[in-house]
Enzyme design. Structure first.
Site, mmCIF file in Angstrom:
data_model
loop_
_atom_site.group_PDB
_atom_site.id
_atom_site.type_symbol
_atom_site.label_atom_id
_atom_site.label_comp_id
_atom_site.label_asym_id
_atom_site.label_seq_id
_atom_site.Cartn_x
_atom_site.Cartn_y
_atom_site.Cartn_z
ATOM 1 N N LYS A 1 -26.524 34.652 10.985
ATOM 2 C CA LYS A 1 -26.351 33.943 9.835
ATOM 3 C C LYS A 1 -27.533 34.568 8.693
ATOM 4 O O LYS A 1 -28.745 34.544 8.606
ATOM 5 C CB LYS A 1 -26.750 32.486 9.789
ATOM 6 C CG LYS A 1 -26.632 31.868 8.696
ATOM 7 C CD LYS A 1 -27.032 30.443 8.535
ATOM 8 C CE LYS A 1 -28.522 30.478 8.351
ATOM 9 N NZ LYS A 1 -28.843 30.757 6.697
ATOM 10 N N GLU B 1 -40.351 36.487 13.844
ATOM 11 C CA GLU B 1 -40.980 37.198 13.050
ATOM 12 C C GLU B 1 -41.436 36.308 11.669
ATOM 13 O O GLU B 1 -40.546 36.029 11.204
ATOM 14 C CB GLU B 1 -40.293 38.419 12.559
ATOM 15 C CG GLU B 1 -39.876 39.427 13.644
ATOM 16 C CD GLU B 1 -41.133 40.085 14.334
ATOM 17 O OE1 GLU B 1 -42.177 40.226 13.798
ATOM 18 O OE2 GLU B 1 -40.867 40.540 15.553
ATOM 19 N N CYS C 1 -43.061 40.265 4.272
ATOM 20 C CA CYS C 1 -44.256 39.750 5.483
ATOM 21 C C CYS C 1 -45.457 40.515 5.455
ATOM 22 O O CYS C 1 -46.151 39.810 5.898
ATOM 23 C CB CYS C 1 -43.273 39.530 6.683
ATOM 24 S SG CYS C 1 -42.785 40.753 7.459
ATOM 25 N N GLU D 1 -49.650 32.271 2.279
ATOM 26 C CA GLU D 1 -48.549 33.311 1.997
ATOM 27 C C GLU D 1 -48.012 33.087 0.528
ATOM 28 O O GLU D 1 -47.468 31.925 0.532
ATOM 29 C CB GLU D 1 -47.754 33.413 2.997
ATOM 30 C CG GLU D 1 -46.607 34.653 2.620
ATOM 31 C CD GLU D 1 -45.665 34.747 3.834
ATOM 32 O OE1 GLU D 1 -44.853 33.901 4.330
ATOM 33 O OE2 GLU D 1 -45.490 35.996 4.486
HETATM 34 P P1 NAI Z 1 -37.202 30.182 5.298
HETATM 35 O O1 NAI Z 1 -37.893 30.223 6.627
HETATM 36 O O2 NAI Z 1 -36.705 28.536 5.094
HETATM 37 O O3 NAI Z 1 -35.523 30.959 5.372
HETATM 38 C C1 NAI Z 1 -35.381 32.017 6.358
HETATM 39 C C2 NAI Z 1 -33.783 31.780 7.176
HETATM 40 O O4 NAI Z 1 -34.013 30.673 7.887
HETATM 41 C C3 NAI Z 1 -32.957 31.671 6.261
HETATM 42 O O5 NAI Z 1 -31.518 32.007 6.665
HETATM 43 C C4 NAI Z 1 -32.520 30.245 6.242
HETATM 44 O O6 NAI Z 1 -31.278 29.615 5.995
HETATM 45 C C5 NAI Z 1 -33.082 29.806 7.569
HETATM 46 N N1 NAI Z 1 -33.498 28.568 8.093
HETATM 47 C C6 NAI Z 1 -34.085 27.666 7.073
HETATM 48 N N2 NAI Z 1 -34.434 26.397 7.811
HETATM 49 C C7 NAI Z 1 -33.630 26.467 8.901
HETATM 50 C C8 NAI Z 1 -33.759 25.584 10.079
HETATM 51 N N3 NAI Z 1 -34.134 24.465 10.108
HETATM 52 N N4 NAI Z 1 -33.069 25.991 11.206
HETATM 53 C C9 NAI Z 1 -32.588 27.244 11.322
HETATM 54 N N5 NAI Z 1 -32.533 28.125 10.347
HETATM 55 C C10 NAI Z 1 -33.109 27.882 9.150
HETATM 56 O O7 NAI Z 1 -37.648 30.792 4.165
HETATM 57 P P2 NAI Z 1 -37.454 30.483 2.612
HETATM 58 O O8 NAI Z 1 -37.318 28.930 2.480
HETATM 59 O O9 NAI Z 1 -36.328 31.287 2.180
HETATM 60 O O10 NAI Z 1 -38.768 30.964 1.781
HETATM 61 C C11 NAI Z 1 -39.839 30.310 1.959
HETATM 62 C C12 NAI Z 1 -41.134 30.973 2.403
HETATM 63 O O11 NAI Z 1 -40.929 31.555 3.502
HETATM 64 C C13 NAI Z 1 -41.441 32.242 1.542
HETATM 65 O O12 NAI Z 1 -42.151 31.927 0.081
HETATM 66 C C14 NAI Z 1 -42.149 33.091 2.402
HETATM 67 O O13 NAI Z 1 -43.501 32.737 2.120
HETATM 68 C C15 NAI Z 1 -41.697 33.036 3.507
HETATM 69 N N6 NAI Z 1 -40.775 33.846 4.214
HETATM 70 C C16 NAI Z 1 -41.086 34.850 4.836
HETATM 71 C C17 NAI Z 1 -40.441 35.778 5.392
HETATM 72 C C18 NAI Z 1 -40.893 36.878 6.329
HETATM 73 O O14 NAI Z 1 -40.356 37.927 6.300
HETATM 74 N N7 NAI Z 1 -41.737 36.564 7.323
HETATM 75 C C19 NAI Z 1 -39.045 35.979 4.643
HETATM 76 C C20 NAI Z 1 -38.506 34.857 3.843
HETATM 77 C C21 NAI Z 1 -39.487 33.863 3.663
#
Ligand code: NAI
Ligand code: MG
Length: 503
Positions: free
Chosen positions: A201, A276, A310, A407
């Site tokens: 996904k 990650e 990240c 972050e």
């Molecule tokens: P997120 O962690 O909510 O989303 C990442 C992925 O997880 C997306 O595909 C989303 O649809 C999915 N997801 C969200 N909630 C879920 C759940 N309950 N169960 C299963 N899958 C779920 O990140 P978001 O809201 O897009 O970004 C928020 C913050 O997260 C950013 O500001 C950043 O600080 C951090 N982030 C870190 C990343 C990294 O590479 N470590 C990448 C993206 C965001």
């Protein structure tokens, strides 16, 4: 660096190939076929360079998720993938890499349109990175051997003991929006090489390159049901994938907050989990460096991909004797890293991915200022409506401020002074994260000492964010669980079975 033309914030026209793809409105990719959702709900996808909606994707229902998981389950259980000779699995994965390479320019453009990153960056980093993940892991398909083991408590020759390495089963893979295609390939490559089947996904903000990748799956020769790609929100579709009883393994990249939630949700069915997550990576600049060379490196460590990385070098520690020079050197890169629309050939950085991220990043900058930080560079948005944030350096910060602790995931670095090695090692480790760290020095002994002292999954010396498919990648502390890439990356998709035969 300063001979760049003034910025026109108007996004350029899309190519014919991109327009054709966007007008197709791809749905769900299950069992090697494009199939409709069980309901009508959709999600708008926008081009962050213009803020305009460019297409709509399926907001997968529970039934859609169940169908995708069932396809992966059947494909795993009947051995149509696991049972292939390793040379065939290797060839098919490599064929996917070849097809990606053949369409590299189109993928780079779609990524730029969807995520906002410059097309040149997508072409130089994301697409070749994705191809390299596939090719590296393809080779492992034929090298997954167990070993013959002499038992400890039994006479030699009495029993024959050995191990087998077997794929863990069906993998649910959830990826974020910052490197959509690269993250997708980084996830699917080891699963496929191990013999797993999967449901992937992409993030709801950036689904397009994963959907375009699905077009190539059947052509590459994957049997139906091995790779299933569905779109939808995390709290609905993602959540169902994580809790699904027919899923054996969850691999997630995203926020630490959701990573913790996923880890809890996967517990009921005791799925294998790799996470990650976030970071607040330190960049340490020792006093012996050539500042003119190193300052652009420190700037690139944070401003690349508009800081939506990240492993972004978001905490800069420069030795007191060179601090002012380092800040001047970083500030001098402002024209180079100034955000431009993603299809502007001069862009080195683009807008942030969404309004949500824009508000979040600007909110942090405001909070930093309220807490007493001074803006040494940027700190503002260049256009009133848009997701563009100028590269920003905050000084006069202290370790209690949210801009130092949390972050930000934007082009914002906090800079601090230090006097000696032990002090900076302690400060670098004063965080709940531990993903990456950069150390800049000509002194080999100092380099090794700091590499040993800093608690993070990767330490870079005189560079930053260099990623290679052969080197394990992952986090200490709250930056994650497990490793991707390298030998460890494929281990995460394998079970070990011991066989003991009485002779
Ligand atoms: P997120 O962690 O909510 O989303 C990442 C992925 O997880 C997306 O595909 C989303 O649809 C999915 N997801 C969200 N909630 C879920 C759940 N309950 N169960 C299963 N899958 C779920 O990140 P978001 O809201 O897009 O970004 C928020 C913050 O997260 C950013 O500001 C950043 O600080 C951090 N982030 C870190 C990343 C990294 O590479 N470590 C990448 C993206 C965001
Ligand atoms: Mg979220």
């Amino acid at each position: 660096m300063n001979d760049m033309t003034p910025i026109d914030y108007q996004q350029s026209a899309y190519s014919m190939a991109a327009k054709t793809f966007l007008s197709r409105a791809p749905k769900l990719f299950i069992d090697n076929e494009w199939t409709a959702s069980s309901h009508d709900a959709t999600i708008g996808v926008e081009d962050p360079s213009s803020g305009r909606e460019i297409c709509r994707i399926v907001d997968a229902s529970d039934r859609d998720v169940d169908r995708a998981v069932a396809a992966a389950r059947t494909a795993f259980d009947d051995g149509r993938w696991t049972g292939l000779p390793p040379i065939r699995r290797e060839r098919i994965i490599n064929r996917l890499a070849d097809l990606l390479e053949a369409h590299a320019d189109e993928f780079a453009e779609i990524e730029a349109i969807d995520n906002g990153k410059p097309k040149g960056m997508a072409a130089a980093v994301d697409v070749p990175g994705a191809i390299s993940q596939l090719r590296f892991m393809a080779g492992w398909a034929s090298k997954l051997n167990g070993e013959v083991i002499q038992p400890y408590t039994m006479p030699t020759g009495a029993v024959f003991g050995y191990t087998l390495r077997e794929p863990v089963g069906v993998a649910a893979q959830i990826v974020p929006w910052n490197f959509p295609l690269l993250m997708a390939c980084l996830k699917i490559a080891p699963a496929l090489a191990a013999g797993c089947t999967l449901v992937l996904k992409p993030a709801e903000q950036t689904p397009l390159t994963a959907l375009r990748l699905a077009d190539l799956v059947a052509e590459a020769g994957f049997p139906a049901g091995v790779i299933n790609i569905i779109t939808g929100y995390g709290h609905t579709a993602g959540d169902r994938m994580v809790k699904h009883p027919d899923v054996d393994k969850v691999a997630f990249t995203g926020s630490t907050e959701i990573g913790k939630l996923i880890n809890r949700n996967a517990t009921d069915t005791l799925k294998h989990v790799t996470l990650e997550l976030g970071g607040k990576s330190p960049v340490v600049i020792m006093p012996d460096v050539d500042v003119a060379q190193v300052a652009p490196g420190a700037a690139g460590a944070i401003f690349f991909n508009s800081g939506q990385v990240c492993i972004a070098g978001s905490r800069l520690f420069a030795h007191r004797s060179i601090f002012d020079q380092v800040i001047e050197g970083v500030a001098a890169t402002a024209p180079f890293w100034a955000p431009r629309p993603s299809l502007d050939p001069q862009a080195h950085a683009g807008p942030l991915v969404s309004k949500e991220q824009f508000d979040r990043v600007m909110g942090y900058i405001e909070a930093g200022k309220r807490d007493g930080a001074s803006v040494a560079m940027g700190g503002d948005a260049p256009v009133a409506d848009g997701y563009y944030v100028n590269p920003t350096v905050l000084v006069d910060v202290n370790p209690q401020m949210s801009v130092v602790r949390e972050e930000i995931f934007g082009p914002v670095v906090v800079a601090q002074r230090f006097d000696d090695l032990d002090e900076v090692a302690k400060a670098a480790n004063d965080t709940c994260f531990g993903l990456g760290a950069g150390v800049w020095t000509k002194d080999v002994a100092v380099m090794h000492k700091l590499a040993a002292k800093i608690k993070s999954g990767t330490v870079w010396g005189n560079c930053h964010a260099v990623i290679d498919a052969a080197l394990p990648f992952g986090g200490f502390k709250e930056s994650g669980i497990g490793r991707e890439q390298g030998r460890q990356g494929i281990e995460a998709y394998l079970e070990t079975k011991s066989v003991i035969i009485q002779l």
